[in-house]
Design a protein around this motif. Structure first.
Motif, short mmCIF file in Angstrom:
data_model
loop_
_atom_site.label_atom_id
_atom_site.label_comp_id
_atom_site.label_asym_id
_atom_site.label_seq_id
_atom_site.Cartn_x
_atom_site.Cartn_y
_atom_site.Cartn_z
N ALA A 375 0.83 -1.22 0.00
CA ALA A 375 0.00 0.00 0.00
C ALA A 375 0.85 1.26 0.00
O ALA A 375 0.35 2.36 0.22
CB ALA A 375 -0.93 0.00 1.21
N LEU A 377 3.98 3.88 1.20
CA LEU A 377 4.54 4.31 2.47
C LEU A 377 3.48 4.28 3.55
O LEU A 377 2.29 4.55 3.28
CB LEU A 377 5.10 5.73 2.34
N ILE A 379 1.35 5.70 5.96
CA ILE A 379 0.91 7.09 6.13
C ILE A 379 1.11 7.54 7.58
O ILE A 379 1.39 8.71 7.84
CB ILE A 379 -0.57 7.23 5.70
N GLY A 422 4.20 4.25 -3.02
CA GLY A 422 5.48 3.60 -2.73
C GLY A 422 5.52 2.16 -3.22
O GLY A 422 6.58 1.65 -3.58
N TYR A 561 -7.24 12.36 4.33
CA TYR A 561 -7.10 11.13 3.55
C TYR A 561 -7.24 9.90 4.46
O TYR A 561 -7.92 8.92 4.11
CB TYR A 561 -5.74 11.11 2.83
N ARG A 568 -14.28 4.78 4.17
CA ARG A 568 -14.55 3.83 3.09
C ARG A 568 -14.73 2.43 3.64
O ARG A 568 -15.58 1.66 3.23
CB ARG A 568 -13.34 3.86 2.13
N LYS A 569 -13.95 2.15 4.67
CA LYS A 569 -13.99 0.83 5.26
C LYS A 569 -15.34 0.58 5.97
O LYS A 569 -15.93 -0.47 5.84
CB LYS A 569 -12.86 0.71 6.28
C1 LIG Z 1 8.08 21.25 -5.04
C2 LIG Z 1 7.54 20.46 -3.86
C3 LIG Z 1 7.99 19.03 -3.95
C4 LIG Z 1 7.78 18.40 -2.62
C5 LIG Z 1 8.21 16.97 -2.62
C6 LIG Z 1 8.93 16.71 -1.40
C7 LIG Z 1 8.82 15.65 -0.71
C8 LIG Z 1 7.84 14.61 -1.00
C9 LIG Z 1 6.79 14.55 0.02
C10 LIG Z 1 6.08 13.49 0.18
C11 LIG Z 1 6.21 12.30 -0.65
C12 LIG Z 1 5.56 11.16 -0.04
C13 LIG Z 1 5.45 10.03 -1.02
C14 LIG Z 1 4.40 9.09 -0.58
C15 LIG Z 1 4.32 7.88 -1.02
C16 LIG Z 1 3.31 6.92 -0.53
O1 LIG Z 1 3.46 5.75 -0.71
S1 LIG Z 1 1.95 7.50 0.33
C17 LIG Z 1 0.91 6.12 0.62
C18 LIG Z 1 -0.13 6.05 -0.43
N1 LIG Z 1 -0.93 4.88 -0.27
C19 LIG Z 1 -2.22 4.86 -0.42
O2 LIG Z 1 -2.82 5.85 -0.71
C20 LIG Z 1 -2.91 3.56 -0.19
C21 LIG Z 1 -4.11 3.71 0.68
N2 LIG Z 1 -4.73 2.45 0.91
C22 LIG Z 1 -5.64 1.92 0.08
O3 LIG Z 1 -5.98 2.46 -0.93
C23 LIG Z 1 -6.20 0.59 0.48
O4 LIG Z 1 -5.92 0.36 1.82
C24 LIG Z 1 -5.67 -0.57 -0.36
C25 LIG Z 1 -4.18 -0.58 -0.42
C26 LIG Z 1 -6.26 -0.50 -1.74
C27 LIG Z 1 -6.11 -1.91 0.30
O5 LIG Z 1 -7.50 -1.89 0.49
P1 LIG Z 1 -8.19 -2.91 1.50
O6 LIG Z 1 -7.63 -4.26 1.27
O7 LIG Z 1 -9.64 -2.74 1.40
O8 LIG Z 1 -7.65 -2.48 2.94
P2 LIG Z 1 -8.16 -1.26 3.82
O9 LIG Z 1 -8.35 -0.06 3.02
O10 LIG Z 1 -9.28 -1.74 4.64
O11 LIG Z 1 -6.87 -1.03 4.76
C28 LIG Z 1 -6.57 -1.87 5.87
C29 LIG Z 1 -5.94 -1.02 6.93
O12 LIG Z 1 -4.69 -0.52 6.46
C30 LIG Z 1 -4.67 0.90 6.55
N3 LIG Z 1 -3.84 1.42 5.46
C31 LIG Z 1 -4.06 1.29 4.17
N4 LIG Z 1 -3.05 1.87 3.46
C32 LIG Z 1 -2.19 2.36 4.35
C33 LIG Z 1 -0.93 3.09 4.25
N5 LIG Z 1 -0.37 3.40 3.05
N6 LIG Z 1 -0.34 3.45 5.38
C34 LIG Z 1 -0.86 3.13 6.59
N7 LIG Z 1 -2.03 2.46 6.75
C35 LIG Z 1 -2.68 2.08 5.65
C36 LIG Z 1 -6.12 1.29 6.45
O13 LIG Z 1 -6.32 2.56 6.95
C37 LIG Z 1 -6.77 0.22 7.26
O14 LIG Z 1 -6.50 0.52 8.62
P3 LIG Z 1 -7.56 0.20 9.75
O15 LIG Z 1 -7.78 -1.28 9.67
O16 LIG Z 1 -8.79 0.99 9.39
O17 LIG Z 1 -6.93 0.65 11.00
#
Ligand SMILES: CCCCC/C=C\C/C=C\CCC/C=C/C(=O)SCCNC(=O)CCNC(=O)[C@H](O)C(C)(C)COP(=O)(O)OP(=O)(O)OC[C@H]1O[C@@H](n2cnc3c(N)ncnc32)[C@H](O)[C@@H]1OP(=O)(O)O
Length: 570
Positions: A375, A377, A379, A422, A561, A568-569
């Protein structure tokens, strides 16, 4: 005779020490170690990746153990290097008298060791170190480092000694170790000239092991013995921890004050700070300077990670098939393999280990969690965090990515589930991607979170799908189905979910037919520019990330977010 028999006469924790030998390539680190252990010198130069040796001693009725880590001067393996700083009790820093840059590196290394030790507040703020100016046999005309200059510098630093040596001519090697052991308050008999070298099976050693006198009465204790364990292997993280705890306990019992807490109890207050906090995570935090000892007391954390079948390795599973030379690395952090500090550290170390494993030619990156690749980084690492934690987290991500994108191995992503942000970066950084057809999505969705993909994420996407598609994909934070990803070249093949692994294996066969050297040169030259762009500004990039992510507006977007994910969950 096997090495475990050497360990039958196991040394008590208080008598176990780890010596780390550091310095740039070709300064003679391995030659010094070889002189010390075997009194041998080999003129051939073979770059060291990381060698582990163990020497056992019987001195004045006590058993001692000296583990020696002969580190790489060639390869940039930052996680392994930092671990060696953390786990070393005493250090030899080697430069070559005919190479000024190698002396500069010794000065830098000393600073890095001190920084690393200070950050986890180990018992020894400044561990005993000796500087070896090796190749002192070289003609004066070739000398670039003056003795007086080094002597002057060393006289200003604590717990540090200096000698010029010649591993080739066996010059000052005994003195080097003797001085270091004195500095570290270890028995002087550990130095080569002050004990009898015996081999396993030697009657004197066998008798010493059993605690019986081989010599005429009363004589045994006067004859220190040293034996090199022939098949020593690096201890696992778990056994190192157990040993470190035992050592700390023993010392606590021995010294009435100050009291040294058990490592577990010293660190336990910090467990509550982080979700799913494992020993590996404590190591990681200590590693990054985020763990502070309890109650102002001191504690020692001496841990080591082995990637193969390491029982304590939780979040990254490595399965090495030595018949095929193919390793499978599976992310294993349910529910969604989000990448936090621990996972990224474990991934980095696993990749570094595979990189140094000469039998390994290819690596499949996959997931142990059904329905998800990663999923992205975690968050929670970016939300309501501290600047220090953000920087540590980002450095871990940088290291993991540099190791993956810059790997000499054939790397293939088996994408058997969702792969946002990520997760998509990890997949794109591999040489080839096979994705499961169906409901799963892949893409860099950062803008949807109110954040911006860093320049190196963008660079990798540009290299994968080209400028026009990247522009659209990044602005929209687009998530693609497997078929859409295939159509823009984001993945290379789409197959039913149950055929992803077999398809990867089939594809690998043709990649493995290409001679490694030619393939690696080609890959390196194509990826160098992108790798260099980050390598040259890692610290600036980490600071920039921390400043950006902690902005109030960005935190607000992340908060919204997270709430949307939870909503959504429900
Ligand atoms: C000029 C200016 C330039 C500036 C640039 C400078 C620096 C850069 C700055 C920042 C860069 C950051 C780069 C970031 C990279 C990333 O990777 S950000 C993470 C993005 N990820 C997501 O958006 C994924 C979100 N999740 C989902 O969409 C879904 O969870 C899924 C992966 C599709 C899976 O779905 P499903 O199987 O239905 O599972 P759930 O949604 O129920 O999730 C289960 C639990 O997990 C938690 N969760 C999901 N994803 C994350 C995550 N990435 N991090 C932490 N936790 C996560 C979700 O909330 C559920 O938790 P609970 O059970 O509700 O507690």
């Amino acid at each position: 005779m096997s090495s475990h028999l050497v360990d039958e006469c196991a040394a008590p924790p208080k008598n176990c020490f780890r010596l780390v030998v550091l310095g740039t390539a070709r300064v003679g680190k391995t030659a010094i170690v070889s002189r010390f252990l075997f009194n041998q010198y080999d003129d051939q130069y073979t770059p060291t990746i990381e060698d582990f040796h163990r020497k056992m001693y019987r001195i004045r009725g006590e058993v001692y153990r000296l583990d020696i880590l002969d580190t790489s001067g060639v390869h940039p393996f930052p996680a392994m290097r930092r671990l060696s700083f953390l786990t070393g009790d005493l250090f030899i820093l080697v430069y070559s008298v005919d190479n000024y840059e190698s002396y500069m590196e010794v000065m830098r290394l000393r600073e890095q060791i001190l920084e690393s030790k200070a950050s986890c507040k180990t018992r020894t703020a400044a561990p005993p170190m000796i500087i070896a100016g090796n190749k002192a046999d070289r003609p004066e005309s070739e000398r670039e480092v003056l003795y007086d200059e080094v002597a002057k510098w060393v006289s200003t630093v604590k717990k540090c000694a200096f000698l010029e040596t010649s591993a080739k001519k066996n010059g000052n090697i005994n003195e080097l170790f003797q001085t270091l052991f004195e500095l570290a308050k270890l028995p002087p008999e550990m130095s080569p000239s002050l004990h009898r070298r015996v081999s396993i099976g030697d009657q004197a050693w066998e008798a010493a092991k059993k605690g019986i006198s081989f010599y005429p009465r009363g004589k045994q204790d006067d004859n220190p013995l040293g034996v090199v364990s022939p098949h020593a292997r690096r201890p696992s993280l778990r056994s190192d921890l157990i040993e470190a705890e035992a050592k700390a306990e023993q010392e606590q019992r021995r010294a009435e004050k100050p009291s040294i807490p058990k490592i577990s109890s010293a660190l336990s207050p910090y467990r509550s700070q982080y979700r799913s906090c494992t020993w590996m995570s404590l190591l990681r935090q200590a590693f990054q300077g985020l763990v502070r000892p309890a109650g102002g007391q001191v504690c020692r954390l001496q841990v080591q990670h082995r990637c193969y079948n390491a029982p304590a390795a939780g979040h990254v599973q490595v399965d090495m098939n030595s018949d095929t030379g193919v390793a499978t690395v599976r992310l294993n952090r349910p529910p969604v393999n989000s990448l936090n500090l621990d996972v990224l550290t474990e991934l980095s170390i696993a990749l570094e280990k595979l990189e140094t494993d000469r039998s390994c030619r290819a690596m499949v990156l996959a997931s142990a969690v059904p329905g998800i690749f990663s999923a992205g980084l975690d968050i929670m690492e970016m939300y309501k965090s501290t600047p220090e934690r953000c920087v540590a987290f980002w450095r871990a991500l940088q290291d993991a990515w540099l190791n993956l994108y810059g790997s000499r191995l054939i790397t293939m992503a088996a994408i058997e589930g969702h792969s946002p942000a990520g997760g998509c970066l990890l997949a794109m950084s591999c040489d080839y991607r096979v994705m499961a057809d169906g409901k799963f999505q892949i893409g860099l969705n950062e803008t949807r979170l109110g954040i911006v993909a860093p320049f190196w994420f963008t660079d990798v996407m540009l290299c994968t799908i080209g400028h026009r598609e990247t522009e659209k994909a990044l602005q929209l934070g687009a998530m693609y189905s497997a078929q859409q990803a295939l159509s823009i070249g984001l993945v290379d093949k789409v197959v039913p979910a149950d055929q992803v692994m077999s398809t990867v294996q089939t594809e690998l066969k043709s990649w493995l037919q290409i001679p490694d050297a030619a393939r690696v040169i080609t890959k390196t030259s194509m990826r160098k520019q992108v790798l260099d762009r980050l390598s040259s500004q890692k610290e600036k990039d980490a600071q920039f990330f921390a400043d950006f992510i902690l902005r109030e507006s960005v935190q607000k977007s992340l908060g919204a977010y997270i709430a949307s994910l939870q909503k959504r969950k429900s």
